[in-house]
Write a protein that holds these residues in place. Structure first.
Motif, PDB file in Angstrom:
ATOM      1  N   ILE A 170      -7.231   0.077  16.129  1.00 32.10           N
ATOM      2  CA  ILE A 170      -6.679  -0.022  14.770  1.00 32.10           C
ATOM      3  C   ILE A 170      -7.784  -0.335  13.769  1.00 32.10           C
ATOM      4  CG2 ILE A 170      -5.153  -1.396  13.292  1.00 32.10           C
ATOM      5  CD1 ILE A 170      -3.306  -1.632  15.793  1.00 32.10           C
ATOM      6  N   GLN A 171      -8.694  -1.224  14.129  1.00 30.52           N
ATOM      7  CA  GLN A 171      -9.813  -1.539  13.239  1.00 30.52           C
ATOM      8  C   GLN A 171     -10.621  -0.288  12.918  1.00 30.52           C
ATOM      9  OE1 GLN A 171     -11.815  -4.552  15.509  1.00 30.52           O
ATOM     10  NE2 GLN A 171     -10.686  -6.225  14.570  1.00 30.52           N
ATOM     11  N   LYS A 172     -10.917   0.485  13.923  1.00 26.97           N
ATOM     12  CA  LYS A 172     -11.697   1.711  13.714  1.00 26.97           C
ATOM     13  C   LYS A 172     -10.932   2.697  12.845  1.00 26.97           C
ATOM     14  CE  LYS A 172     -14.169   1.285  18.091  1.00 26.97           C
ATOM     15  NZ  LYS A 172     -14.245   1.758  19.487  1.00 26.97           N
ATOM     16  N   ALA A 173      -9.629   2.809  13.080  1.00 30.17           N
ATOM     17  CA  ALA A 173      -8.813   3.746  12.298  1.00 30.17           C
ATOM     18  C   ALA A 173      -8.736   3.320  10.835  1.00 30.17           C
ATOM     19  CB  ALA A 173      -7.414   3.851  12.906  1.00 30.17           C
ATOM     20  N   ILE A 174      -8.577   2.024  10.588  1.00 31.50           N
ATOM     21  CA  ILE A 174      -8.516   1.537   9.207  1.00 31.50           C
ATOM     22  C   ILE A 174      -9.822   1.825   8.474  1.00 31.50           C
ATOM     23  CG2 ILE A 174      -8.394  -0.552   7.786  1.00 31.50           C
ATOM     24  CD1 ILE A 174      -6.272  -1.595   9.696  1.00 31.50           C
ATOM     25  N   ALA A 175     -10.931   1.731   9.194  1.00 31.38           N
ATOM     26  CA  ALA A 175     -12.233   1.998   8.578  1.00 31.38           C
ATOM     27  C   ALA A 175     -12.332   3.438   8.087  1.00 31.38           C
ATOM     28  CB  ALA A 175     -13.348   1.709   9.580  1.00 31.38           C
ATOM     29  N   SER A 179      -8.645   2.906  -1.280  1.00 33.40           N
ATOM     30  CA  SER A 179      -7.404   2.428  -1.899  1.00 33.40           C
ATOM     31  C   SER A 179      -6.355   2.084  -0.852  1.00 33.40           C
ATOM     32  CB  SER A 179      -6.845   3.473  -2.870  1.00 33.40           C
ATOM     33  OG  SER A 179      -6.516   4.664  -2.178  1.00 33.40           O
ATOM     34  N   TYR A 180      -6.363   2.791   0.273  1.00 31.78           N
ATOM     35  CA  TYR A 180      -5.423   2.492   1.352  1.00 31.78           C
ATOM     36  C   TYR A 180      -5.843   1.224   2.084  1.00 31.78           C
ATOM     37  CZ  TYR A 180      -3.299   7.169   0.851  1.00 31.78           C
ATOM     38  OH  TYR A 180      -2.654   8.280   0.379  1.00 31.78           O
ATOM     39  N   VAL A 196      -7.329  -1.291   0.857  1.00 31.13           N
ATOM     40  CA  VAL A 196      -6.997  -2.432  -0.005  1.00 31.13           C
ATOM     41  C   VAL A 196      -5.536  -2.824   0.164  1.00 31.13           C
ATOM     42  CG1 VAL A 196      -6.727  -3.184  -2.404  1.00 31.13           C
ATOM     43  CG2 VAL A 196      -8.801  -1.983  -1.711  1.00 31.13           C
ATOM     44  N   VAL A 197      -4.615  -1.849   0.075  1.00 31.53           N
ATOM     45  CA  VAL A 197      -3.195  -2.209   0.178  1.00 31.53           C
ATOM     46  C   VAL A 197      -2.846  -2.696   1.571  1.00 31.53           C
ATOM     47  CG1 VAL A 197      -2.409  -0.765  -1.740  1.00 31.53           C
ATOM     48  CG2 VAL A 197      -2.392   0.170   0.574  1.00 31.53           C
ATOM     49  N   ILE A 198      -3.475  -2.140   2.594  1.00 34.71           N
ATOM     50  CA  ILE A 198      -3.233  -2.614   3.966  1.00 34.71           C
ATOM     51  C   ILE A 198      -3.678  -4.072   4.097  1.00 34.71           C
ATOM     52  CG2 ILE A 198      -4.028  -2.399   6.368  1.00 34.71           C
ATOM     53  CD1 ILE A 198      -2.045  -0.253   5.766  1.00 34.71           C
ATOM     54  N   ALA A 199      -4.858  -4.387   3.570  1.00 30.57           N
ATOM     55  CA  ALA A 199      -5.375  -5.761   3.650  1.00 30.57           C
ATOM     56  C   ALA A 199      -4.466  -6.738   2.909  1.00 30.57           C
ATOM     57  CB  ALA A 199      -6.790  -5.830   3.094  1.00 30.57           C
ATOM     58  N   LEU A 200      -4.045  -6.373   1.704  1.00 28.99           N
ATOM     59  CA  LEU A 200      -3.222  -7.277   0.910  1.00 28.99           C
ATOM     60  C   LEU A 200      -1.809  -7.406   1.473  1.00 28.99           C
ATOM     61  CD1 LEU A 200      -4.338  -6.230  -2.695  1.00 28.99           C
ATOM     62  CD2 LEU A 200      -4.986  -8.296  -1.438  1.00 28.99           C
ATOM     63  N   ARG A 201      -1.257  -6.290   1.956  1.00 25.74           N
ATOM     64  CA  ARG A 201       0.131  -6.306   2.435  1.00 25.74           C
ATOM     65  C   ARG A 201       0.268  -6.962   3.802  1.00 25.74           C
ATOM     66  NH1 ARG A 201       4.404  -7.274   3.402  1.00 25.74           N
ATOM     67  NH2 ARG A 201       6.296  -6.049   3.447  1.00 25.74           N
ATOM     68  N   TYR A 202      -0.544  -6.556   4.746  1.00 26.49           N
ATOM     69  CA  TYR A 202      -0.334  -6.993   6.119  1.00 26.49           C
ATOM     70  C   TYR A 202      -1.236  -8.135   6.567  1.00 26.49           C
ATOM     71  CZ  TYR A 202       2.567  -2.894   6.287  1.00 26.49           C
ATOM     72  OH  TYR A 202       3.541  -1.978   6.024  1.00 26.49           O
ATOM     73  N   GLN A 203      -2.321  -8.342   5.880  1.00 24.44           N
ATOM     74  CA  GLN A 203      -3.211  -9.417   6.287  1.00 24.44           C
ATOM     75  C   GLN A 203      -3.061 -10.634   5.396  1.00 24.44           C
ATOM     76  OE1 GLN A 203      -6.642  -6.957   6.098  1.00 24.44           O
ATOM     77  NE2 GLN A 203      -6.726  -6.751   8.306  1.00 24.44           N
ATOM     78  N   SER A 204      -2.852 -10.417   4.093  1.00 26.67           N
ATOM     79  CA  SER A 204      -2.641 -11.551   3.199  1.00 26.67           C
ATOM     80  C   SER A 204      -1.154 -11.829   3.012  1.00 26.67           C
ATOM     81  CB  SER A 204      -3.303 -11.281   1.844  1.00 26.67           C
ATOM     82  OG  SER A 204      -4.686 -11.130   2.021  1.00 26.67           O
ATOM     83  N   VAL A 254       4.371   3.501  -2.602  1.00 33.57           N
ATOM     84  CA  VAL A 254       3.903   4.824  -2.183  1.00 33.57           C
ATOM     85  C   VAL A 254       2.597   4.698  -1.402  1.00 33.57           C
ATOM     86  CG1 VAL A 254       2.981   7.021  -3.042  1.00 33.57           C
ATOM     87  CG2 VAL A 254       5.092   6.095  -4.005  1.00 33.57           C
ATOM     88  N   LYS A 255       1.664   3.886  -1.924  1.00 34.30           N
ATOM     89  CA  LYS A 255       0.369   3.732  -1.242  1.00 34.30           C
ATOM     90  C   LYS A 255       0.520   3.097   0.132  1.00 34.30           C
ATOM     91  CE  LYS A 255      -3.057   3.818  -4.890  1.00 34.30           C
ATOM     92  NZ  LYS A 255      -4.042   3.085  -5.658  1.00 34.30           N
ATOM     93  N   VAL A 256       1.373   2.080   0.233  1.00 28.90           N
ATOM     94  CA  VAL A 256       1.599   1.437   1.530  1.00 28.90           C
ATOM     95  C   VAL A 256       2.170   2.460   2.513  1.00 28.90           C
ATOM     96  CG1 VAL A 256       2.986  -0.274   2.770  1.00 28.90           C
ATOM     97  CG2 VAL A 256       1.818  -0.926   0.657  1.00 28.90           C
ATOM     98  N   HIS A 257       3.160   3.223   2.044  1.00 27.88           N
ATOM     99  CA  HIS A 257       3.770   4.239   2.910  1.00 27.88           C
ATOM    100  C   HIS A 257       2.731   5.269   3.352  1.00 27.88           C
ATOM    101  CE1 HIS A 257       6.664   7.122   4.462  1.00 27.88           C
ATOM    102  NE2 HIS A 257       6.090   8.044   3.701  1.00 27.88           N
ATOM    103  N   ARG A 258       1.948   5.754   2.410  1.00 30.62           N
ATOM    104  CA  ARG A 258       0.933   6.764   2.737  1.00 30.62           C
ATOM    105  C   ARG A 258      -0.167   6.192   3.618  1.00 30.62           C
ATOM    106  NH1 ARG A 258       0.365   9.726  -3.179  1.00 30.62           N
ATOM    107  NH2 ARG A 258       2.348  10.853  -3.066  1.00 30.62           N
ATOM    108  N   ALA A 259      -0.548   4.937   3.361  1.00 28.05           N
ATOM    109  CA  ALA A 259      -1.585   4.308   4.178  1.00 28.05           C
ATOM    110  C   ALA A 259      -1.122   4.158   5.619  1.00 28.05           C
ATOM    111  CB  ALA A 259      -1.953   2.934   3.590  1.00 28.05           C
ATOM    112  N   ARG A 260       0.121   3.730   5.802  1.00 28.46           N
ATOM    113  CA  ARG A 260       0.675   3.594   7.156  1.00 28.46           C
ATOM    114  C   ARG A 260       0.765   4.953   7.848  1.00 28.46           C
ATOM    115  NH1 ARG A 260       4.578  -0.810   8.396  1.00 28.46           N
ATOM    116  NH2 ARG A 260       5.655   0.872   9.448  1.00 28.46           N
ATOM    117  N   LYS A 261       1.199   5.944   7.084  1.00 26.97           N
ATOM    118  CA  LYS A 261       1.320   7.297   7.654  1.00 26.97           C
ATOM    119  C   LYS A 261      -0.056   7.836   8.041  1.00 26.97           C
ATOM    120  CE  LYS A 261       3.275  11.827   6.558  1.00 26.97           C
ATOM    121  NZ  LYS A 261       3.948  12.643   5.531  1.00 26.97           N
ATOM    122  N   ALA A 262      -1.044   7.629   7.164  1.00 30.63           N
ATOM    123  CA  ALA A 262      -2.404   8.098   7.448  1.00 30.63           C
ATOM    124  C   ALA A 262      -2.974   7.370   8.657  1.00 30.63           C
ATOM    125  CB  ALA A 262      -3.302   7.895   6.226  1.00 30.63           C
TER     126      ALA A 262
END
Length: 197
Positions: free
Chosen positions: A125-130, A135-136, A138-146, A166-174
């Motif tokens: 997951i770490q590698k995939a997030i990288a 912009s994705y 950022v929202v992943i970090a703020l939503r799921y980590q903070s 929308v960004k959270v949805h797209r980030a999760r999908k990506a």
């Protein structure tokens, strides 16, 4: 307890103890956001210090009719993004949401094989997030980590709540697409991962 907004107002008027109280209240959460975005402990410490210097210098811009924390987190997020852009660096982030569905077993149920699989999944997951666009990440970090909600993220980023959704949805999908592609190349089925057991 004195509100953050009152402390900010006092600090803006030159009350250093009020500013110190704000730093004490938020230094850990600001560090956590920065660290999760830049991925380097020492850099995160340096940026966190820069954030609080910047906060002190910009306190006169803070609207005390609004909440202090989103304003502070926006400064921290922007400082982190600026560092990433300067360094053009690939960042490794933790993403707990995918495997949070299966809590770690109780000590008497500990299974070394499953523990190893969960660790492998975290690294995947770490590698995939990288690989995600900035912009994705950022929202992943703020939503799921903070653990901020979409409205809080919207306030921090200065966008609408709908934009964040929308960004959270797209980030999760990506993210899921990246992981499925990787696992597919290795002949793995996403439904057989430890998170889904």
């Amino acid at each position: 307890m004195i509100t953050d907004e009152t402390l900010a107002s006092r600090a803006c008027s030159g009350d250093l103890s009020a500013y110190e109280e704000l730093v004490n209240r938020y230094k850990n959460s600001v560090f956590a956001i920065v660290y999760r975005m830049v991925g380097q402990y020492q850099e995160a410490e340096d940026i966190t210090q820069e954030v609080f210097i910047s906060v002190y210098e910009k306190l006169y811009q803070f609207d005390t009719s609004k909440r202090f924390s989103p304003w502070l987190y926006r400064i921290a997020t922007n400082a982190s993004i600026s560092m990433l852009r300067r360094k053009k660096k690939v960042v490794m982030l933790n993403f707990d949401e995918t495997y949070a569905q299966s809590p770690d077993p109780a000590p008497d149920e500990f299974n070394p094989e499953h523990a190893y699989e969960r660790q492998e999944l975290r690294e995947e997951i770490q590698k995939a997030i990288a690989e995600l666009p900035e912009s994705y990440r950022v929202v992943i970090a703020l939503r799921y980590q903070s653990d901020l909600n979409n409205q809080e993220i919207a306030d921090i980023l200065g966008v609408s709540k709908e934009n964040v959704e929308v960004k959270v949805h797209r980030a999760r999908k990506a993210l899921r697409g990246i992981l499925q592609k990787r696992w597919g190349e290795r002949g793995l089925d996403v439904n057989e991962l430890p998170a889904n057991r």
